[in-house]
Design a protein around this motif. Structure first.
Motif, PDB file in Angstrom:
ATOM      1  N   ALA A   4      -9.908  18.760   8.692  1.00 60.58           N
ATOM      2  CA  ALA A   4     -10.196  17.685   7.749  1.00 60.58           C
ATOM      3  C   ALA A   4      -8.940  16.875   7.471  1.00 60.58           C
ATOM      4  N   TYR A   5      -7.815  17.591   7.395  1.00 57.02           N
ATOM      5  CA  TYR A   5      -6.559  16.912   7.121  1.00 57.02           C
ATOM      6  C   TYR A   5      -6.229  15.914   8.222  1.00 57.02           C
ATOM      7  N   TRP A   6      -6.355  16.347   9.469  1.00 55.61           N
ATOM      8  CA  TRP A   6      -6.020  15.428  10.562  1.00 55.61           C
ATOM      9  C   TRP A   6      -7.003  14.281  10.640  1.00 55.61           C
ATOM     10  N   ARG A   7      -8.260  14.564  10.364  1.00 63.16           N
ATOM     11  CA  ARG A   7      -9.252  13.499  10.401  1.00 63.16           C
ATOM     12  C   ARG A   7      -8.980  12.467   9.314  1.00 63.16           C
ATOM     13  N   GLU A   8      -8.507  12.951   8.188  1.00 64.18           N
ATOM     14  CA  GLU A   8      -8.363  12.047   7.050  1.00 64.18           C
ATOM     15  C   GLU A   8      -6.918  11.685   6.756  1.00 64.18           C
ATOM     16  N   ARG A   9      -6.013  11.982   7.703  1.00 61.58           N
ATOM     17  CA  ARG A   9      -4.609  11.809   7.354  1.00 61.58           C
ATOM     18  C   ARG A   9      -4.232  10.373   7.017  1.00 61.58           C
ATOM     19  N   ASN A  10      -4.914   9.404   7.622  1.00 65.52           N
ATOM     20  CA  ASN A  10      -4.604   8.017   7.285  1.00 65.52           C
ATOM     21  C   ASN A  10      -4.834   7.729   5.805  1.00 65.52           C
ATOM     22  N   ARG A  11      -5.833   8.391   5.270  1.00 63.15           N
ATOM     23  CA  ARG A  11      -6.113   8.191   3.856  1.00 63.15           C
ATOM     24  C   ARG A  11      -4.939   8.695   3.017  1.00 63.15           C
ATOM     25  N   TYR A  12      -4.342   9.798   3.466  1.00 61.85           N
ATOM     26  CA  TYR A  12      -3.245  10.382   2.699  1.00 61.85           C
ATOM     27  C   TYR A  12      -1.916   9.691   2.990  1.00 61.85           C
ATOM     28  N   TYR A  13      -1.750   9.231   4.206  1.00 62.31           N
ATOM     29  CA  TYR A  13      -0.483   8.594   4.558  1.00 62.31           C
ATOM     30  C   TYR A  13      -0.382   7.202   3.960  1.00 62.31           C
ATOM     31  N   ARG A  14      -1.471   6.475   4.023  1.00 60.21           N
ATOM     32  CA  ARG A  14      -1.398   5.059   3.655  1.00 60.21           C
ATOM     33  C   ARG A  14      -2.134   4.753   2.357  1.00 60.21           C
ATOM     34  N   ILE A  15      -2.697   5.744   1.724  1.00 60.15           N
ATOM     35  CA  ILE A  15      -3.535   5.549   0.536  1.00 60.15           C
ATOM     36  C   ILE A  15      -4.601   4.502   0.857  1.00 60.15           C
ATOM     37  N   LEU A  16      -5.422   4.900   1.803  1.00 65.05           N
ATOM     38  CA  LEU A  16      -6.444   4.013   2.307  1.00 65.05           C
ATOM     39  C   LEU A  16      -7.728   4.156   1.490  1.00 65.05           C
ATOM     40  N   GLY A  17      -8.129   3.068   0.894  1.00 65.38           N
ATOM     41  CA  GLY A  17      -9.375   3.054   0.132  1.00 65.38           C
ATOM     42  C   GLY A  17     -10.320   2.068   0.764  1.00 65.38           C
ATOM     43  N   CYS A  37     -21.458  -3.543  -7.176  1.00 73.55           N
ATOM     44  CA  CYS A  37     -22.589  -4.415  -6.808  1.00 73.55           C
ATOM     45  C   CYS A  37     -23.554  -3.763  -5.823  1.00 73.55           C
ATOM     46  N   ASN A  38     -23.304  -2.504  -5.468  1.00 73.69           N
ATOM     47  CA  ASN A  38     -24.184  -1.754  -4.567  1.00 73.69           C
ATOM     48  C   ASN A  38     -24.179  -2.222  -3.109  1.00 73.69           C
ATOM     49  N   SER A  39     -23.319  -3.163  -2.777  1.00 78.03           N
ATOM     50  CA  SER A  39     -23.250  -3.615  -1.390  1.00 78.03           C
ATOM     51  C   SER A  39     -22.753  -2.485  -0.493  1.00 78.03           C
ATOM     52  N   GLU A  40     -23.219  -2.484   0.745  1.00 81.81           N
ATOM     53  CA  GLU A  40     -22.717  -1.497   1.694  1.00 81.81           C
ATOM     54  C   GLU A  40     -21.740  -2.136   2.670  1.00 81.81           C
ATOM     55  N   LYS A  41     -21.369  -3.380   2.388  1.00 78.61           N
ATOM     56  CA  LYS A  41     -20.383  -4.075   3.229  1.00 78.61           C
ATOM     57  C   LYS A  41     -18.995  -3.844   2.657  1.00 78.61           C
ATOM     58  N   LEU A  42     -18.358  -2.800   3.172  1.00 77.83           N
ATOM     59  CA  LEU A  42     -17.021  -2.462   2.690  1.00 77.83           C
ATOM     60  C   LEU A  42     -16.061  -2.380   3.857  1.00 77.83           C
ATOM     61  N   ALA A  43     -14.816  -2.696   3.592  1.00 75.60           N
ATOM     62  CA  ALA A  43     -13.785  -2.606   4.626  1.00 75.60           C
ATOM     63  C   ALA A  43     -12.680  -1.696   4.130  1.00 75.60           C
ATOM     64  N   GLU A  44     -11.954  -1.114   5.075  1.00 79.97           N
ATOM     65  CA  GLU A  44     -10.805  -0.294   4.679  1.00 79.97           C
ATOM     66  C   GLU A  44      -9.780  -1.173   3.992  1.00 79.97           C
ATOM     67  N   GLN A  45      -9.177  -0.655   2.970  1.00 75.37           N
ATOM     68  CA  GLN A  45      -8.185  -1.427   2.237  1.00 75.37           C
ATOM     69  C   GLN A  45      -7.054  -0.499   1.812  1.00 75.37           C
ATOM     70  N   GLU A  46      -5.842  -0.875   2.178  1.00 68.55           N
ATOM     71  CA  GLU A  46      -4.701  -0.079   1.763  1.00 68.55           C
ATOM     72  C   GLU A  46      -4.406  -0.383   0.293  1.00 68.55           C
ATOM     73  N   MET A  47      -4.194   0.657  -0.468  1.00 73.82           N
ATOM     74  CA  MET A  47      -3.953   0.487  -1.899  1.00 73.82           C
ATOM     75  C   MET A  47      -2.511   0.056  -2.151  1.00 73.82           C
ATOM     76  N   PRO A  48      -2.272  -0.660  -3.257  1.00 78.72           N
ATOM     77  CA  PRO A  48      -0.883  -0.999  -3.597  1.00 78.72           C
ATOM     78  C   PRO A  48      -0.097   0.280  -3.847  1.00 78.72           C
ATOM     79  N   LYS A  49       1.209   0.230  -3.640  1.00 78.20           N
ATOM     80  CA  LYS A  49       2.014   1.443  -3.739  1.00 78.20           C
ATOM     81  C   LYS A  49       2.653   1.625  -5.111  1.00 78.20           C
TER      82      LYS A  49
END
Ligand SMILES: [Zn+2]
Length: 130
Positions: A4-17, A37-49
């Motif tokens: 799980a860690y390797w699969r999700e490491r981008n989330r932890y490295y870059r704080i990807l939301g 708004c319940n939309s399912e149109k979402l894109a990856e977004q790096e969080m501010p640091k």
């Protein structure tokens, strides 16, 4: 944990939301449906640091693998985009911290898997001295 860690490491490295393409709301951790708004149109977004401490607590009930970091300061942090997240605050003792302190995300060693000696990295927050 390690797969799980390797699969999700981008989330932890870059704080990807994620960010809603309809209403621009941002979320962390990432969501698949906008909570605004319940939309399912979402894109990856790096969080501010950077952000500020809204609340913090000193944890002495450390989970396995993190014993060397006891006591651990866990903070509720409001990032510059308004997203709130819970994260470890490093390099400070509880009496050096105050609500409203500015903090920034840093890339750190998070834990070591004792058996394999595998080291996990991720983000923590540290106080910005000003
Ligand atoms: Zn939305």
């Amino acid at each position: 944990m390690s797969i799980a860690y390797w699969r999700e490491r981008n989330r932890y490295y870059r704080i990807l939301g994620s960010k809603c393409k309809e209403c621009s709301a941002e979320f962390f951790p990432p969501v698949y449906k906008c909570r605004k708004c319940n939309s399912e149109k979402l894109a990856e977004q790096e969080m501010p640091k950077e952000g500020k401490v809204m609340a913090y607590t000193l944890s002495r009930d450390i989970i396995t693998g993190f014993e060397d970091q006891e006591p651990m300061i866990i903070g509720l942090i409001e990032l510059q985009n308004g997203v709130k997240m819970v994260a470890q605050i490093a390099d400070a003792s509880a009496d050096q911290l105050a609500v409203g302190d500015k903090v920034k995300a840093v890339f750190r060693r998070v834990s070591v898997n004792g058996e394999a000696g595998q080291i996990f990295y991720g983000y923590k927050f540290v106080k910005i001295d000003k």
